[in-house]
Scaffold this active site. Structure first.
Site, PDB file in Angstrom:
ATOM      1  N   LYS A  73       0.696  14.107   1.249  1.00  0.00           N
ATOM      2  CA  LYS A  73      -0.637  14.562   0.629  1.00  0.00           C
ATOM      3  C   LYS A  73      -0.981  15.887   0.261  1.00  0.00           C
ATOM      4  CE  LYS A  73      -2.615  10.413   2.787  1.00  0.00           C
ATOM      5  NZ  LYS A  73      -3.094   9.787   1.960  1.00  0.00           N
TER       6      LYS A  73
ATOM      7  N   LYS B 265      -8.582  13.604   4.548  1.00  0.00           N
ATOM      8  CA  LYS B 265      -7.808  12.509   4.460  1.00  0.00           C
ATOM      9  C   LYS B 265      -6.871  12.437   5.609  1.00  0.00           C
ATOM     10  CE  LYS B 265      -6.581  13.389   0.327  1.00  0.00           C
ATOM     11  NZ  LYS B 265      -6.787  12.265  -0.670  1.00  0.00           N
ATOM     12  N   ARG B 266      -6.202  11.377   5.792  1.00  0.00           N
ATOM     13  CA  ARG B 266      -5.046  11.350   6.720  1.00  0.00           C
ATOM     14  C   ARG B 266      -4.130  12.408   6.587  1.00  0.00           C
ATOM     15  NH1 ARG B 266      -0.425   8.441   6.823  1.00  0.00           N
ATOM     16  NH2 ARG B 266      -1.175   7.638   4.786  1.00  0.00           N
TER      17      ARG B 266
ATOM     18  N   LYS C 168     -14.588   8.006  -4.317  1.00  0.00           N
ATOM     19  CA  LYS C 168     -15.886   8.398  -3.831  1.00  0.00           C
ATOM     20  C   LYS C 168     -16.348   9.660  -3.960  1.00  0.00           C
ATOM     21  CE  LYS C 168     -14.241   5.415   0.154  1.00  0.00           C
ATOM     22  NZ  LYS C 168     -13.433   5.351   1.534  1.00  0.00           N
TER      23      LYS C 168
ATOM     24  N   HIS D 299       0.740  -1.002  -0.046  1.00  0.00           N
ATOM     25  CA  HIS D 299       0.090  -0.060  -0.152  1.00  0.00           C
ATOM     26  C   HIS D 299       0.824   1.400   0.009  1.00  0.00           C
ATOM     27  CE1 HIS D 299      -4.354  -1.309   0.356  1.00  0.00           C
ATOM     28  NE2 HIS D 299      -3.529  -2.579   1.103  1.00  0.00           N
TER      29      HIS D 299
ATOM     30  N   THR E 133      -8.786   5.984  -2.243  1.00  0.00           N
ATOM     31  CA  THR E 133     -10.155   5.745  -2.689  1.00  0.00           C
ATOM     32  C   THR E 133     -10.878   6.844  -2.436  1.00  0.00           C
ATOM     33  OG1 THR E 133     -10.373   4.854  -0.142  1.00  0.00           O
ATOM     34  CG2 THR E 133      -9.763   3.321  -1.883  1.00  0.00           C
TER      35      THR E 133
END
Length: 817
Positions: A558, A552-553, A664, A364, A660
């Site tokens: 990110k 998100k985390r 969504k 991952h 993901t």
């Protein structure tokens, strides 16, 4: 949802009412007149679980009688969210339950708020695992999830008045959990520490006895996983740590009250909390304990089940497939070998062959620090027998590498399972599995070309790609009923179990009446989101504004920081020119930072200070609002995605494995602004780049820039807008009481910038300008939104799981269902 004749519907409603009231009286021992809201929720949950129970038992019996090949999905996280509404939906009982509760003076909507989110995960890893369980049940595949029954989730996140993250205990099991069934008859002993004694027998065989160990009991708790409108109910089995002895009675009698229960307390810490901090030796050891605890109990359980049907292990790999969700469960490989060799007397070659044919490994991450490694000394002290087994696996594997690449000592060291004083769990997972899969096409190519290049050259057939997916039942049908109803009215309900049927929406993308209905649904969802922001973040926002969302985390790659810097740029533009022709925009952030990840926590605080500055300035607040929504979790995500217009997927290219959230958002009609990273690449291929806002360096360009000696300060000197934004943040304006508060963030960008924030800044602003222009033409925007939904059917977790079943697990489609 299937329609029923009125007589049958009344029967269902009456039965539901009767059973809810029965649980109030008989399970909770309450009079119905004095039942609390909590009592009604618990009784409703038991009532729905009762309706799952018969199917659940029948499913297990069907698998056993059919002698099917089973899949076991091992994951440290399962972010299943709330179970009540999901179970009701999958049973086809939404209308009847709502009616029954209304007649009882309650409501299904209110009921949802009484159930806590299950504290079984933190990020995409757990959300993906939950989607895959849903898809396995809906596809009627014999799959079981295994994990840990954490007493506390990672933490509940608060944001204080200074914008700082505050961690609070997430005691999600403080009340009864009506969805789980304790299985004390499924309890196994798990060993730690001790020593290994070699004992030859008269026949010349060598036995390995694990002595003087510290033992823990793992007790099973089962949660039903219902398929959508079918008769399959699979199982999520979670392990709770129990002491072998409740307490030291002799010590208690002598008056050593605290010491008498200390061993029990220490033992049960293993399943106390998700992801204990690993910045201390004790924290690291606890994490390794958690990993071994749940895989040992799981493998003992799998072998018990297998042995009820067979006397030998000759068919084990033909009847058992175990998917390792990341490296956390990789210690399962030597554990299975230990059980086969030490407990069941199999030889090394047979045991390793069984293990290799049984396990498959999902990677991952491409972040080196996330590829788990354990100090050899710590590993051997905690799991002495397993270190012996891993040393032998490593020795034999090194010989294989030497044979294939003679004289290449550097390659051997790079590929070694034990190297540099560490046990490399990703290497163990690859060597001990028949397949390693990446979770997006780009991610898999990076694994082959860079991260695991040596392994790919040794075994070119082993590394494959299975792009992530999400379950449309939870992330559309459940969370976005308005859009789901519109889609069903237009093309029928088949998309609920065959998401690629969404392609039938494409001809409607230009139809004026359909577009108007689409915008009406989105406006309703946007109002709901605005109410959520007011309730959770305390910020009033314009429900007509463009909802720009990044949830998100929290992690530097990110690039929530890039988004925050854009907010500063827009704020400065509006402050200097209040009449600037910007569309009204609300920028929403959400996500948790690990408690010891100080940089991520400082970015959260920066976002909070930006929000405070912007929202208090009349010159800007009319056209820009910023909010950080605390305690991001599944139930909040279900309310955020439907009302979002713009999806921020802006990670540094080459760093996000898949994602993901991007799927969504797109399936709920949000347009993506993003880099060509992770699954964004495949979304762009299907949706069309013209229906997204793509910007920034590619993964190849990031690598080339680094190799050429990337100089972030040169970006600062070159871009006036970037320079103004960074100088503003560094000036202390956002933190006058502590002027240097955010200077470390700016200094890190100017001197290091490992995630290329400055390199992509101007391109990001250009893409945001494209968003502004596109939002001004609502007909064109709606067309893009419809096409995003219509072309994203491939991103269903049903498709992902079917790929695993066909290509990796090799399930016989005629033997399941």
């Amino acid at each position: 949802m299937q329609t029923m004749d009125p007589g049958r519907r009344v029967t269902r409603v009456e039965a539901l009412k009767r059973d809810i009231e029965s649980h109030v009286r008989h399970t909770l021992a309450r009079h119905t007149a004095s039942a609390t809201r909590r009592d009604v929720y618990v009784s409703t949950a038991y009532t729905i679980r009762d309706r799952l129970a018969e199917r659940w038992a029948a499913t297990n019996a069907r698998y056993q009688q059919g002698d099917v090949k089973r899949v076991y999905y091992l994951s440290l996280e399962f972010l299943i969210g709330k179970s009540l509404h999901n179970a009701i939906l999958n049973l086809g009982l939404e209308g009847a339950t709502a009616e029954a509760l209304e007649e009882l003076g309650d409501s299904l909507d209110a009921m949802r708020d009484r159930e806590p989110d299950a504290g079984l995960g933190n990020g995409g890893l757990g959300r993906l695992a939950a989607c895959y369980l849903d898809s396995m049940a809906t596809l009627e595949l014999p799959g079981t999830g295994y994990g840990i029954r954490y007493e506390h989730g990672i933490f509940r996140q608060g944001i204080d008045d200074e914008g700082r993250q505050v961690e609070k205990p997430d005691n999600w099991l403080h009340d009864v959990n009506p969805w789980e069934i304790a299985r004390p008859d499924r309890t196994y002993k798990v060993k730690f520490y001790g020593r290994v004694q070699v004992r030859p027998d008269p026949n010349g065989r060598v036995h390995y006895d694990w002595l003087d160990s510290s033992d823990v009991l793992a007790m099973a708790y089962d949660t039903p996983v219902p398929g959508y409108c079918n008769n399959t109910v699979n199982t999520l089995r979670l392990w709770a740590a129990k002491a072998t002895e409740e307490f030291d009675l002799e010590g208690f009698i002598r008056g050593n009250y605290i010491a008498a229960v200390q061993a029990k307390t220490d033992t049960e810490t293993i399943s106390k909390v998700l992801y204990p901090p690993d910045d201390t030796g004790a924290g690291k050891e606890l994490r390794l304990k958690q990993q071994y605890f749940f895989v040992s109990a799981t493998l003992q359980d799998i072998i018990r089940r297998y042995r009820t049907e067979r006397r030998t292990f000759a068919d084990f790999a033909d009847k058992v497939q175990i998917q390792l969700n990341d490296t956390h469960p990789a210690v399962a490989i030597p554990e299975l070998m230990r059980l086969l060799m030490d407990d069941h007397g199999l030889e090394w070659d047979v045991s390793f062959d069984i293990a290799r044919r049984t396990f498959a490994y999902t990677n991952h991450t491409v972040l080196p620090e996330a590829l788990e490694e354990w100090e050899v000394e710590r590993f051997g002290r905690l799991l002495p027998r397993h270190l012996e087994l891993i040393r032998e696996i490593d020795r034999r594997f090194r010989a294989r590498v030497q044979e294939q690449f003679p004289g290449d000592a550097a390659r051997e060291e790079r590929m070694a399972i034990i190297g540099g004083g560490k046990v490399r769990m990703a290497h163990l997972a690859i060597v001990g599995s028949h397949h390693t899969d990446g979770v997006a096409a780009l991610h898999t190519e990076i694994l082959k070309d860079r991260i695991f290049r040596d392994f790919h050259e040794l075994w070119p057939e082993r590394i494959t790609s299975v792009t992530n997916g999400v379950t449309q039942r939870r992330w559309m049908l459940k969370s976005n009923p308005g859009l789901s109803s519109l889609i069903t009215e237009a093309i029928g309900p088949e998309w609920i179990t065959d998401l690629e049927r969404l392609a039938e929406l494409e001809p409607l993308a230009d139809e004026a009446a359909f577009q108007e209905s689409w915008r009406r649904v989105k406006a309703d969802n946007r109002r709901t989101l605005a109410q959520l922001v007011r309730a959770e973040a305390g910020v009033a926002v314009d429900a007509r504004s463009l909802m720009d969302v990044q949830v998100k985390r929290m992690h530097e790659y990110k690039r929530q920081l890039l988004n925050a810097l854009h907010c500063v740029d827009r704020y400065l533009e509006l402050r200097d020119a209040p009449d600037a022709a910007f569309p009204a925009r609300t920028v929403l952030f959400g996500g948790k930072a690990a408690p010891t990840y100080w940089t991520a926590k400082l970015i959260i605080q920066l976002i909070g200070r930006i929000a405070r500055e912007v929202n208090a300035d009349p010159a800007a607040a009319r056209l820009l609002r910023v909010a950080f929504i605390p305690d991001y979790r599944v139930s909040l995500a279900e309310r955020i995605f439907p009302g979002s217009d713009l999806s921020e997927q802006i990670s540094t290219a080459g760093f996000e494995a898949s994602g993901t959230g991007n799927m969504k958002f797109a399936l709920n009609g949000a347009l993506t602004i993003g880099t060509m990273d992770g699954a964004n690449v495949e979304i762009a291929e299907r949706v069309g780049r013209e229906n997204m806002f793509i910007f920034g360096l590619t993964a190849q360009e990031v690598e080339a820039s680094r190799a050429a000696g990337y100089n972030p300060r040169a970006e600062y000197e070159r871009s006036p807008r970037l320079r103004r934004v960074l100088d503003f943040v560094a000036s202390g304006t956002l933190s006058p009481e502590e002027p240097g508060l955010f200077r470390p963030l700016i200094e890190a960008l100017l001197h290091h910038d490992p995630y290329m924030v400055l390199a992509d800044f101007d391109a990001y602003l250009d893409a945001q300008a494209e968003v502004d222009a596109a939002w001004g033409d609502q007909r064109a925007w709606t067309r893009k939104a419809v096409l995003n939904v219509a072309r994203c059917g491939w991103f269903s977790s049903d498709r992902s799981v079917q790929e695993y079943a066909d290509r990796i697990w090799k399930l016989d489609p005629t033997a399941v269902g």
